[in-house]
Design an enzyme around this catalytic site. Structure first.
Site, PDB file in Angstrom:
ATOM      1  N   ARG A   1       6.381 -16.734  -0.903  1.00 61.35           N
ATOM      2  CA  ARG A   1       6.249 -16.044  -2.115  1.00 61.35           C
ATOM      3  C   ARG A   1       7.456 -16.525  -2.732  1.00 61.35           C
ATOM      4  O   ARG A   1       7.658 -17.688  -2.911  1.00 61.35           O
ATOM      5  CB  ARG A   1       6.191 -14.539  -1.781  1.00 61.35           C
ATOM      6  CG  ARG A   1       5.378 -13.670  -2.934  1.00 61.35           C
ATOM      7  CD  ARG A   1       5.466 -12.116  -2.353  1.00 61.35           C
ATOM      8  NE  ARG A   1       6.808 -11.430  -2.405  1.00 61.35           N
ATOM      9  CZ  ARG A   1       6.982 -10.224  -2.342  1.00 61.35           C
ATOM     10  NH1 ARG A   1       5.709  -9.485  -2.032  1.00 61.35           N
ATOM     11  NH2 ARG A   1       8.142  -9.485  -2.106  1.00 61.35           N
TER      12      ARG A   1
ATOM     13  N   TYR B   1     -23.888  11.519 -10.004  1.00 55.76           N
ATOM     14  CA  TYR B   1     -24.495  10.335 -10.616  1.00 55.76           C
ATOM     15  C   TYR B   1     -25.103   9.548  -9.544  1.00 55.76           C
ATOM     16  O   TYR B   1     -24.936   9.249  -8.314  1.00 55.76           O
ATOM     17  CB  TYR B   1     -23.070   9.250 -11.064  1.00 55.76           C
ATOM     18  CG  TYR B   1     -22.520   9.666 -12.367  1.00 55.76           C
ATOM     19  CD1 TYR B   1     -23.334  10.022 -13.250  1.00 55.76           C
ATOM     20  CD2 TYR B   1     -21.206   9.961 -12.540  1.00 55.76           C
ATOM     21  CE1 TYR B   1     -22.857  10.349 -14.932  1.00 55.76           C
ATOM     22  CE2 TYR B   1     -20.817  10.399 -13.731  1.00 55.76           C
ATOM     23  CZ  TYR B   1     -21.366  10.834 -14.705  1.00 55.76           C
ATOM     24  OH  TYR B   1     -20.907  11.039 -15.869  1.00 55.76           O
TER      25      TYR B   1
ATOM     26  N   LYS C   1      10.670   0.595  -7.016  1.00 52.38           N
ATOM     27  CA  LYS C   1       9.718  -0.275  -7.785  1.00 52.38           C
ATOM     28  C   LYS C   1       8.574   0.669  -7.969  1.00 52.38           C
ATOM     29  O   LYS C   1       8.212   1.495  -7.215  1.00 52.38           O
ATOM     30  CB  LYS C   1       9.466  -1.574  -7.076  1.00 52.38           C
ATOM     31  CG  LYS C   1       8.953  -1.788  -5.969  1.00 52.38           C
ATOM     32  CD  LYS C   1       9.043  -2.931  -5.176  1.00 52.38           C
ATOM     33  CE  LYS C   1       8.404  -2.742  -3.783  1.00 52.38           C
ATOM     34  NZ  LYS C   1       8.628  -3.926  -3.167  1.00 52.38           N
TER      35      LYS C   1
ATOM     36  N   MET D   1     -15.355  10.095 -12.828  1.00 54.22           N
ATOM     37  CA  MET D   1     -13.927   9.636 -13.323  1.00 54.22           C
ATOM     38  C   MET D   1     -12.862  10.800 -13.155  1.00 54.22           C
ATOM     39  O   MET D   1     -11.992  10.476 -12.886  1.00 54.22           O
ATOM     40  CB  MET D   1     -14.283   9.178 -14.738  1.00 54.22           C
ATOM     41  CG  MET D   1     -12.886   8.805 -15.616  1.00 54.22           C
ATOM     42  SD  MET D   1     -13.209   8.339 -17.379  1.00 54.22           S
ATOM     43  CE  MET D   1     -14.394   7.143 -17.335  1.00 54.22           C
TER      44      MET D   1
HETATM   45  C1  LIG Z   1       9.328  -3.785  -1.639  1.00 56.06           C
HETATM   46  C2  LIG Z   1      10.391  -4.371  -1.168  1.00 56.06           C
HETATM   47  C3  LIG Z   1      11.258  -3.981   0.043  1.00 56.06           C
HETATM   48  C4  LIG Z   1      10.734  -2.570   0.562  1.00 56.06           C
HETATM   49  O1  LIG Z   1       9.855  -2.855   1.384  1.00 56.06           O
HETATM   50  P1  LIG Z   1       9.159  -1.709   2.375  1.00 56.06           P
HETATM   51  O2  LIG Z   1       8.390  -2.135   3.177  1.00 56.06           O
HETATM   52  O3  LIG Z   1       8.556  -0.707   1.587  1.00 56.06           O
HETATM   53  O4  LIG Z   1      10.399  -1.088   2.880  1.00 56.06           O
HETATM   54  C5  LIG Z   1      12.142  -4.603   0.088  1.00 56.06           C
HETATM   55  N1  LIG Z   1      12.441  -5.811  -0.163  1.00 56.06           N
HETATM   56  C6  LIG Z   1      11.653  -6.385  -1.234  1.00 56.06           C
HETATM   57  C7  LIG Z   1      12.207  -7.788  -1.798  1.00 56.06           C
HETATM   58  C8  LIG Z   1      10.616  -5.615  -1.850  1.00 56.06           C
HETATM   59  O5  LIG Z   1       9.949  -6.123  -2.728  1.00 56.06           O
END
Ligand SMILES: *Cc1c(COP(=O)(O)O)cnc(C)c1O
Length: 534
Positions: free
Chosen positions: A303, A429, A206, A478
């Site tokens: 969640r 800056y 992701k 920046m």
């Molecule tokens: C991101 C995620 C993982 C992986 O987690 P890590 O701590 O990076 O290993 C596993 N399961 C779900 C549902 C996630 O969103």
């Protein structure tokens, strides 16, 4: 050169010029610049650039040069060639000639660009691909995964092959994020050692694979026989499919409007509440055959996911949805990497087991169970069930149980300018920083727009130059920042490590009171990602 001059000299003699005049003028002729330019490419490729013109003779010369260079380095041969324009030969004579040369010079991979080559693609054997335009090739260039190859890029000027060169060329003087694919694979194998043979691995890719790039990482993982990939949104999954990733993909946050496309692209949704269940079912019901879904259970993270109290209702609805196949049921741990939460983690695991048991009996079906993320794999391997979900560990950030994890990502830049600054003169800056004595600073072209957090300004952050740590002075801008080089031997052009093997990203995470995940995913997309294998 003489081969070219002789006919001219004869012609001039014929027209009555004296030999003296001819030799005098010939002496003032300049040799044409060497057309075959060699460059260092990304991913240890060698580029041979001939993007000025293309005819049969120059093609043959270039192919010989390619053969010679690739033999010298012991690497394979790739040719990217455009249509040959204005050769004076008709197509059906020209392209058999070209194909003959390609086939005879031991070319491992051929990429043809242009309508004429496309028309004659059947003349080319072996690994050959064809594109109508340079733009079409550029769109999919990353999917070729060039690595340790000698690549001849030869095209008629009209095809603007310099755009291909620009993409393939190693830019020394730039801010780049280097990704060591061998280290990534090494880390994958370290986690695999904690797993039973049957346990499947889902790699989370992701957020642009934790900032490190989607296709390249997914492709390396697919090559390592990872069983599943996980993305956050449908468009990330579609991008991987379009680039040729074929292993199963779960979408963790499927949006209703993308359900149709998800089915089309073979992306499997996480179902986390009744709204998503109903909405997905209404789209999937029209499909022929069963569609796989993954049911998310909330065991304490609070969640996404179904609560224990919703399971009876969930089961009774699922029973009325024969077109859905529950492929897996899973949950997520809230504190798997932290000892202080171990009792809570065990409670999550046992509630998960209990809920899965209930669903299995009620649906009278089997499915995969999974709850472990990277920290969980390391610290709770007993709860690996049928699959685990590996994320941050791939990048070398473990929970401390695996000793031999390697750093994967390096963010580097260079010193674009060095200048002296007098004691107490202000820098940058808001006039926020200065040196306490006469000294010198280096300007580094990496700023907050690249993902260098501005909270690292004014000596909170450091960067590594020639093995020494230089403090960031003044406010980060920046597109650049300034570092204190007063006590460091450095020259303009020297490399600057923002984080990497010798200056771990965990330092930045600590200075910013955050976690490596946030640092990795906040490096902006404008920073080029460069992949390499050792
Ligand atoms: C991101 C995620 C993982 C992986 O987690 P890590 O701590 O990076 O290993 C596993 N399961 C779900 C549902 C996630 O969103």
């Amino acid at each position: 050169m003489w081969k070219n001059i002789l006919p001219v000299a004869l012609f001039l003699l014929h027209r009555g010029y004296s030999p003296d005049v001819i030799s005098e003028r010939a002496a003032s002729l300049m040799p044409v610049a060497m057309r075959l330019e060699q460059k260092e490419g990304i991913n240890h490729n060698l580029l041979i650039n001939d993007t000025y013109n293309a005819d049969v003779t120059s093609l043959e010369m270039a192919l010989d040069f390619l053969a010679q260079q690739s033999r010298k380095k012991g690497i394979s041969r790739t040719v990217i060639l455009s249509d040959l324009l204005q050769t004076g030969l008709p197509e059906d004579e020209l392209y058999p000639l070209v194909a003959g040369l390609i086939n005879e010079k031991g070319i491992d991979r051929f990429i043809g660009v242009g309508p004429a080559l496309l028309r004659h693609s059947d003349l080319f054997g072996g690994d050959a691909s064809f594109f109508e335009t340079t733009g079409e090739l550029l769109n999919v260039l990353p999917s070729f995964h060039f690595s340790s190859e000698a690549i001849l890029v030869k095209g008629s000027r009209r095809f603007s092959f310099e755009r291909i060169i620009q993409w393939l060329e190693l830019k020394r003087h730039a801010t780049v994020m280097e990704i060591n694919l061998d280290a990534l694979i090494h880390n994958l194998n370290q986690y695999r050692r904690l797993l039973n043979r049957e346990t499947r691995v889902l790699a989370m890719v992701k957020a642009f694979s934790y900032g490190s790039g989607s296709y390249e990482i997914a492709s390396a993982l697919q090559h390592q026989n990872v069983d599943y990939l996980g993305v956050a949104f449908a468009d990330e999954g579609m991008e991987l499919r379009r680039a040729g990733i074929s292993i199963p993909i779960i979408v963790m946050n499927p949006e209703e409007k993308s359900f149709g496309q998800m089915l089309e692209y073979n992306l499997e949704p996480e179902i986390y509440n009744f709204r998503v269940l109903e909405a997905f079912y209404s789209v999937a019901a029209t499909e022929a055959g069963q569609v796989p879904v993954h049911i998310k259970i909330d065991t304490g993270m609070n969640r996404m996911g179904f609560l224990d109290s919703e399971i009876d209702e969930l089961v009774s609805r699922l029973k009325k949805m024969p077109s859905l196949k529950v492929k897996s049921v899973f949950s997520h741990l809230a504190g798997s990497d932290d000892e202080t939460h171990d009792a809570f983690t065990w409670r999550q695991i046992s509630l998960f087991k209990q809920i899965c048991g209930k669903i299995k009996i009620a649906l009278n079906t089997d499915f995969w169970m999974h709850i472990l993320n990277s920290g969980g794999i390391e610290r709770f391997p007993k709860a690996q069930f049928d699959m685990v979900r590996l994320g941050i560990g791939l990048y070398g950030f473990g929970a401390g149980e695996i000793e031999d994890l390697q750093n994967v990502v390096t963010l580097k830049s260079y010193i674009s300018q060095i200048k002296p600054v007098a004691a107490y003169d202000t820098i940058g800056y808001n006039r926020a920083g200065s040196l306490m004595r006469d000294g010198r600073i280096g300007i580094v072209p990496v700023g907050y727009a690249d993902g260098l957090n501005r909270h690292l300004s004014n000596r909170r952050g450091k960067m590594m130059v020639n093995g020494r740590l230089a403090s960031i002075v003044g406010n980060i801008c920046m597109d650049m920042c300034m570092i204190d080089l007063t006590d460091i031997n450095a020259e303009e052009g020297d490399e600057v490590i923002v984080f990497g093997d010798d200056y771990p990203l965990t330092n930045l995470a600590r200075q910013l009171d955050t976690i490596p995940y946030e640092i990795l995913t906040s490096i902006s997309r404008r920073v080029a990602r460069v992949y390499y294998r050792e």
